[in-house]
Motif scaffolding. Sequence first.
Motif, PDB file in Angstrom:
ATOM      1  N   ASP A  68       0.747  -1.245  -0.019  1.00 32.87           N
ATOM      2  CA  ASP A  68      -0.046   0.161  -0.067  1.00 32.87           C
ATOM      3  C   ASP A  68       0.606   1.224  -0.059  1.00 32.87           C
ATOM      4  O   ASP A  68       0.349   2.283   0.334  1.00 32.87           O
ATOM      5  CB  ASP A  68      -1.013  -0.110   1.213  1.00 32.87           C
ATOM      6  CG  ASP A  68      -1.986  -1.330   1.129  1.00 32.87           C
ATOM      7  OD1 ASP A  68      -2.420  -1.813  -0.020  1.00 32.87           O
ATOM      8  OD2 ASP A  68      -2.247  -1.752   2.387  1.00 32.87           O
ATOM      9  N   ASN A  69       2.223   1.150  -0.530  1.00 30.33           N
ATOM     10  CA  ASN A  69       2.941   2.267  -0.388  1.00 30.33           C
ATOM     11  C   ASN A  69       3.342   2.807   1.199  1.00 30.33           C
ATOM     12  O   ASN A  69       3.631   4.053   0.896  1.00 30.33           O
ATOM     13  CB  ASN A  69       2.719   3.349  -1.427  1.00 30.33           C
ATOM     14  CG  ASN A  69       3.636   3.868  -1.977  1.00 30.33           C
ATOM     15  OD1 ASN A  69       4.632   3.336  -2.375  1.00 30.33           O
ATOM     16  ND2 ASN A  69       3.525   5.007  -2.407  1.00 30.33           N
ATOM     17  N   ASP A  70       3.143   2.323   2.232  1.00 34.53           N
ATOM     18  CA  ASP A  70       3.591   2.570   3.397  1.00 34.53           C
ATOM     19  C   ASP A  70       4.809   2.183   3.724  1.00 34.53           C
ATOM     20  O   ASP A  70       4.720   0.721   4.092  1.00 34.53           O
ATOM     21  CB  ASP A  70       2.411   2.228   4.320  1.00 34.53           C
ATOM     22  CG  ASP A  70       2.555   2.622   5.844  1.00 34.53           C
ATOM     23  OD1 ASP A  70       3.556   3.386   6.065  1.00 34.53           O
ATOM     24  OD2 ASP A  70       1.547   2.391   6.608  1.00 34.53           O
ATOM     25  N   ILE A  71       5.877   2.892   3.962  1.00 33.40           N
ATOM     26  CA  ILE A  71       7.092   2.405   4.161  1.00 33.40           C
ATOM     27  C   ILE A  71       7.527   2.952   5.595  1.00 33.40           C
ATOM     28  O   ILE A  71       8.652   3.094   5.824  1.00 33.40           O
ATOM     29  CB  ILE A  71       8.145   2.480   3.176  1.00 33.40           C
ATOM     30  CG1 ILE A  71       8.233   4.119   2.811  1.00 33.40           C
ATOM     31  CG2 ILE A  71       8.005   2.175   1.972  1.00 33.40           C
ATOM     32  CD1 ILE A  71       9.326   4.764   1.959  1.00 33.40           C
ATOM     33  N   GLY A  72       6.680   3.115   6.668  1.00 33.21           N
ATOM     34  CA  GLY A  72       7.014   3.895   7.811  1.00 33.21           C
ATOM     35  C   GLY A  72       7.758   2.932   8.564  1.00 33.21           C
ATOM     36  O   GLY A  72       8.514   3.389   9.572  1.00 33.21           O
ATOM     37  N   ALA A  73       7.770   1.600   8.397  1.00 35.47           N
ATOM     38  CA  ALA A  73       8.643   0.666   9.102  1.00 35.47           C
ATOM     39  C   ALA A  73       9.973   0.684   8.729  1.00 35.47           C
ATOM     40  O   ALA A  73      10.920   0.130   9.562  1.00 35.47           O
ATOM     41  CB  ALA A  73       7.978  -0.687   9.058  1.00 35.47           C
ATOM     42  N   PHE A  74      10.566   1.231   7.539  1.00 35.56           N
ATOM     43  CA  PHE A  74      11.817   1.343   7.134  1.00 35.56           C
ATOM     44  C   PHE A  74      12.248   2.979   7.065  1.00 35.56           C
ATOM     45  O   PHE A  74      12.317   3.490   6.250  1.00 35.56           O
ATOM     46  CB  PHE A  74      11.970   0.828   6.035  1.00 35.56           C
ATOM     47  CG  PHE A  74      11.462  -0.549   5.852  1.00 35.56           C
ATOM     48  CD1 PHE A  74      11.953  -1.541   6.340  1.00 35.56           C
ATOM     49  CD2 PHE A  74      10.244  -0.886   5.214  1.00 35.56           C
ATOM     50  CE1 PHE A  74      11.338  -2.971   6.485  1.00 35.56           C
ATOM     51  CE2 PHE A  74       9.429  -1.943   5.152  1.00 35.56           C
ATOM     52  CZ  PHE A  74      10.470  -3.158   5.867  1.00 35.56           C
ATOM     53  N   PRO A  75      12.823   3.408   8.552  1.00 36.66           N
ATOM     54  CA  PRO A  75      13.100   4.826   8.384  1.00 36.66           C
ATOM     55  C   PRO A  75      14.270   5.448   7.251  1.00 36.66           C
ATOM     56  O   PRO A  75      13.775   6.403   7.017  1.00 36.66           O
ATOM     57  CB  PRO A  75      13.423   4.928  10.055  1.00 36.66           C
ATOM     58  CG  PRO A  75      13.770   3.756  10.334  1.00 36.66           C
ATOM     59  CD  PRO A  75      12.771   2.820   9.750  1.00 36.66           C
ATOM     60  N   SER A  76      15.143   4.500   7.308  1.00 30.37           N
ATOM     61  CA  SER A  76      16.117   5.132   6.438  1.00 30.37           C
ATOM     62  C   SER A  76      15.721   5.289   4.976  1.00 30.37           C
ATOM     63  O   SER A  76      15.986   6.288   4.140  1.00 30.37           O
ATOM     64  CB  SER A  76      17.362   4.315   6.370  1.00 30.37           C
ATOM     65  OG  SER A  76      17.904   4.198   7.770  1.00 30.37           O
ATOM     66  N   LEU A  77      14.765   4.383   4.530  1.00 29.18           N
ATOM     67  CA  LEU A  77      14.206   4.323   3.209  1.00 29.18           C
ATOM     68  C   LEU A  77      13.343   5.252   3.069  1.00 29.18           C
ATOM     69  O   LEU A  77      13.180   6.060   1.900  1.00 29.18           O
ATOM     70  CB  LEU A  77      13.550   2.885   2.994  1.00 29.18           C
ATOM     71  CG  LEU A  77      12.698   2.761   1.567  1.00 29.18           C
ATOM     72  CD1 LEU A  77      13.782   2.895   0.529  1.00 29.18           C
ATOM     73  CD2 LEU A  77      11.931   1.329   1.760  1.00 29.18           C
ATOM     74  N   GLN A  78      12.496   5.501   4.222  1.00 26.31           N
ATOM     75  CA  GLN A  78      11.497   6.731   4.007  1.00 26.31           C
ATOM     76  C   GLN A  78      12.091   8.012   3.973  1.00 26.31           C
ATOM     77  O   GLN A  78      11.821   8.940   3.030  1.00 26.31           O
ATOM     78  CB  GLN A  78      10.583   6.807   5.269  1.00 26.31           C
ATOM     79  CG  GLN A  78       9.379   7.404   5.372  1.00 26.31           C
ATOM     80  CD  GLN A  78       8.383   7.352   6.458  1.00 26.31           C
ATOM     81  OE1 GLN A  78       8.813   7.185   7.668  1.00 26.31           O
ATOM     82  NE2 GLN A  78       7.165   7.457   6.425  1.00 26.31           N
ATOM     83  N   ASP A  79      13.205   8.213   4.864  1.00 18.17           N
ATOM     84  CA  ASP A  79      13.984   9.380   4.949  1.00 18.17           C
ATOM     85  C   ASP A  79      14.415   9.816   3.588  1.00 18.17           C
ATOM     86  O   ASP A  79      14.537  10.800   3.125  1.00 18.17           O
ATOM     87  CB  ASP A  79      14.963   9.625   5.876  1.00 18.17           C
ATOM     88  CG  ASP A  79      14.120   9.700   7.131  1.00 18.17           C
ATOM     89  OD1 ASP A  79      12.987   9.998   7.380  1.00 18.17           O
ATOM     90  OD2 ASP A  79      14.877   9.462   8.121  1.00 18.17           O
ATOM     91  N   PHE A  80      15.233   8.726   3.031  1.00 14.35           N
ATOM     92  CA  PHE A  80      15.875   8.813   1.555  1.00 14.35           C
ATOM     93  C   PHE A  80      14.872   9.440   0.622  1.00 14.35           C
ATOM     94  O   PHE A  80      14.901  10.103  -0.392  1.00 14.35           O
ATOM     95  CB  PHE A  80      16.530   7.642   1.037  1.00 14.35           C
ATOM     96  CG  PHE A  80      17.137   7.579  -0.057  1.00 14.35           C
ATOM     97  CD1 PHE A  80      18.325   8.440  -0.440  1.00 14.35           C
ATOM     98  CD2 PHE A  80      16.401   6.760  -1.172  1.00 14.35           C
ATOM     99  CE1 PHE A  80      18.894   8.451  -1.706  1.00 14.35           C
ATOM    100  CE2 PHE A  80      16.955   6.819  -2.208  1.00 14.35           C
ATOM    101  CZ  PHE A  80      18.206   7.605  -2.837  1.00 14.35           C
ATOM    102  N   LEU A  81      13.635   8.658   0.290  1.00 14.25           N
ATOM    103  CA  LEU A  81      12.754   8.846  -0.836  1.00 14.25           C
ATOM    104  C   LEU A  81      12.109  10.372  -0.531  1.00 14.25           C
ATOM    105  O   LEU A  81      11.866  11.039  -1.395  1.00 14.25           O
ATOM    106  CB  LEU A  81      11.560   8.018  -0.788  1.00 14.25           C
ATOM    107  CG  LEU A  81      11.955   6.645  -0.830  1.00 14.25           C
ATOM    108  CD1 LEU A  81      10.812   5.471  -0.883  1.00 14.25           C
ATOM    109  CD2 LEU A  81      12.612   6.382  -2.402  1.00 14.25           C
ATOM    110  N   CYS A  82      11.868  10.780   0.840  1.00 13.85           N
ATOM    111  CA  CYS A  82      11.448  12.240   1.137  1.00 13.85           C
ATOM    112  C   CYS A  82      12.393  13.117   0.656  1.00 13.85           C
ATOM    113  O   CYS A  82      12.011  14.240   0.172  1.00 13.85           O
ATOM    114  CB  CYS A  82      10.952  12.298   2.403  1.00 13.85           C
ATOM    115  SG  CYS A  82       9.346  11.199   2.795  1.00 13.85           S
ATOM    116  N   GLU A  83      13.615  13.194   1.138  1.00 18.06           N
ATOM    117  CA  GLU A  83      14.681  14.148   1.065  1.00 18.06           C
ATOM    118  C   GLU A  83      14.636  14.156  -0.389  1.00 18.06           C
ATOM    119  O   GLU A  83      15.203  15.482  -0.905  1.00 18.06           O
ATOM    120  CB  GLU A  83      15.815  13.527   1.899  1.00 18.06           C
ATOM    121  CG  GLU A  83      15.762  13.624   3.356  1.00 18.06           C
ATOM    122  CD  GLU A  83      17.091  13.205   3.758  1.00 18.06           C
ATOM    123  OE1 GLU A  83      17.887  12.775   2.955  1.00 18.06           O
ATOM    124  OE2 GLU A  83      17.106  12.739   5.092  1.00 18.06           O
TER     125      GLU A  83
END
Length: 494
Positions: free
Chosen positions: A324-339
Amino acid sequence: MVSYRVAKAGKPHTIVEELIVPAAMDMAEKMLGEKAKHTFQKMPSSDNTVSRRISDMSADVLRQLLCRIHASEFYALQLDESTDVAGLAQLLVYVRYIYGGSIHEDILFCKPLPTRTMGQDIFGLIDSFIRSHGITWTKCFGICTDGAKAMTGRHSGVVTRVQAVAPDATWVHCSIHREALAAKGMSDSLAQVLDDTVKMVNFVKSRPLNSRIFSTLCSEMGSDHLTLLLHTEVRWLSRGKVLARFFELKDELKLFFIDNPFHLSDRLHDDEWLTRLAYLGDIFGRLNELNLGLQGRSVTIFNVRDKVEGTIKKLNLWSDCVKDNDIGAFPSLQDFLCENELRLADSVRCDIRKHLGNLAAQLRKYFPETDDHDTWIRNPFSSPNTCQLPMLERESLIEISTNGSVRIEFGQKTLTDFWISLRAEYPDLANRAIKTLMPFATTYLCETGFSALVCLKTKYRYRLFVENDLRLKLSPIRPNIAALCKNIQAHPSH
């Protein structure tokens, strides 16, 4: 007492004569006078004297341990084998037993295997020790090893041979080793990311000049860390730490590779590659948490079962969330995509879901589901299915579940200590529970013991007979120094 401190600290025996006594003489001379200094000169401090005293104290600790094992109605073994710096195959065995109303764990012995390390040789060494010290095999109710062929061979493995002389012994495959085996598999694309990462780390770390340049670069950029970590397969937590550190220093590496070209440096400018790297750092960090949760003393099969079941459910949850495109369980991945204002690519999402599913399947393979026939051990106050128990034991369980004072005691003690405390009143039921709780769940103590052995037996002390020093360093039992001194005549130095 000085020799005991030397053994506890894992120091060379020569340190007493070379450092401790001269330092004590200096302190005595400056603080107490010349007469006190000469008193210290009478103290026997040669390395042979220290070695002999360590040997005597080790024998005393072993004697106390054997008395406890003989008095215990049950015991369990944990064993592993490793090669030391001198090329000797050291067999390390730990024992778990009942003493003073609780479970205790201690080093039983550490001895070199004279020739081969096959099942019959390992068992022969254990059997010789057990029989020569009057320990009864039939009181052994558990043996924990890794999954090596010599240990688990169907016809001639150590476990098979132990169960031949101890029919009630339950074999447990080390839970930490099983977790490490379950975490090995991954898709080709993720494995390639790990392989590329290791090669770049080796390029920096294996060349002293590159390592110094990179460290200086990290310092000038104000990085939290100044070095990368080398990867090694034999260390359980290595992959997670290596990947996390590499991802953390990716910007520093980009600058480093500008002046120090490497054929894989273009990977650091590939968003999909970095996305997979971020995911691997996160997931192996999670697996490291599981691994650490399985380590420690007094871990039971129930502790292992809880942590593994929780991890499997989390893996399934994370897979559904990634879908469902929820990657909150993977903080490094989430931060990289957001940045970088990126979206999770479909190919990467597919790899992640496949990897999570494979991890869950592998964990289930190595940790199969069990029925609930032993849930009454964990909570005797619930209403579990106890039809497998004999009628008298079922009646005892009912009495326990309706006893308010026992319920209070259950909340104040560990599970093993609780059941040990009920042995006098409900011997059959309590002993059944203790037999389930007695086996080791991991070979963690052996692994920590080998770490201590590596520090004790170095290339400068490669001829050391390590068992005596290792026993004093690892055993919680203190030697009876007063009794030992009574049996020895003092011989002051001249």
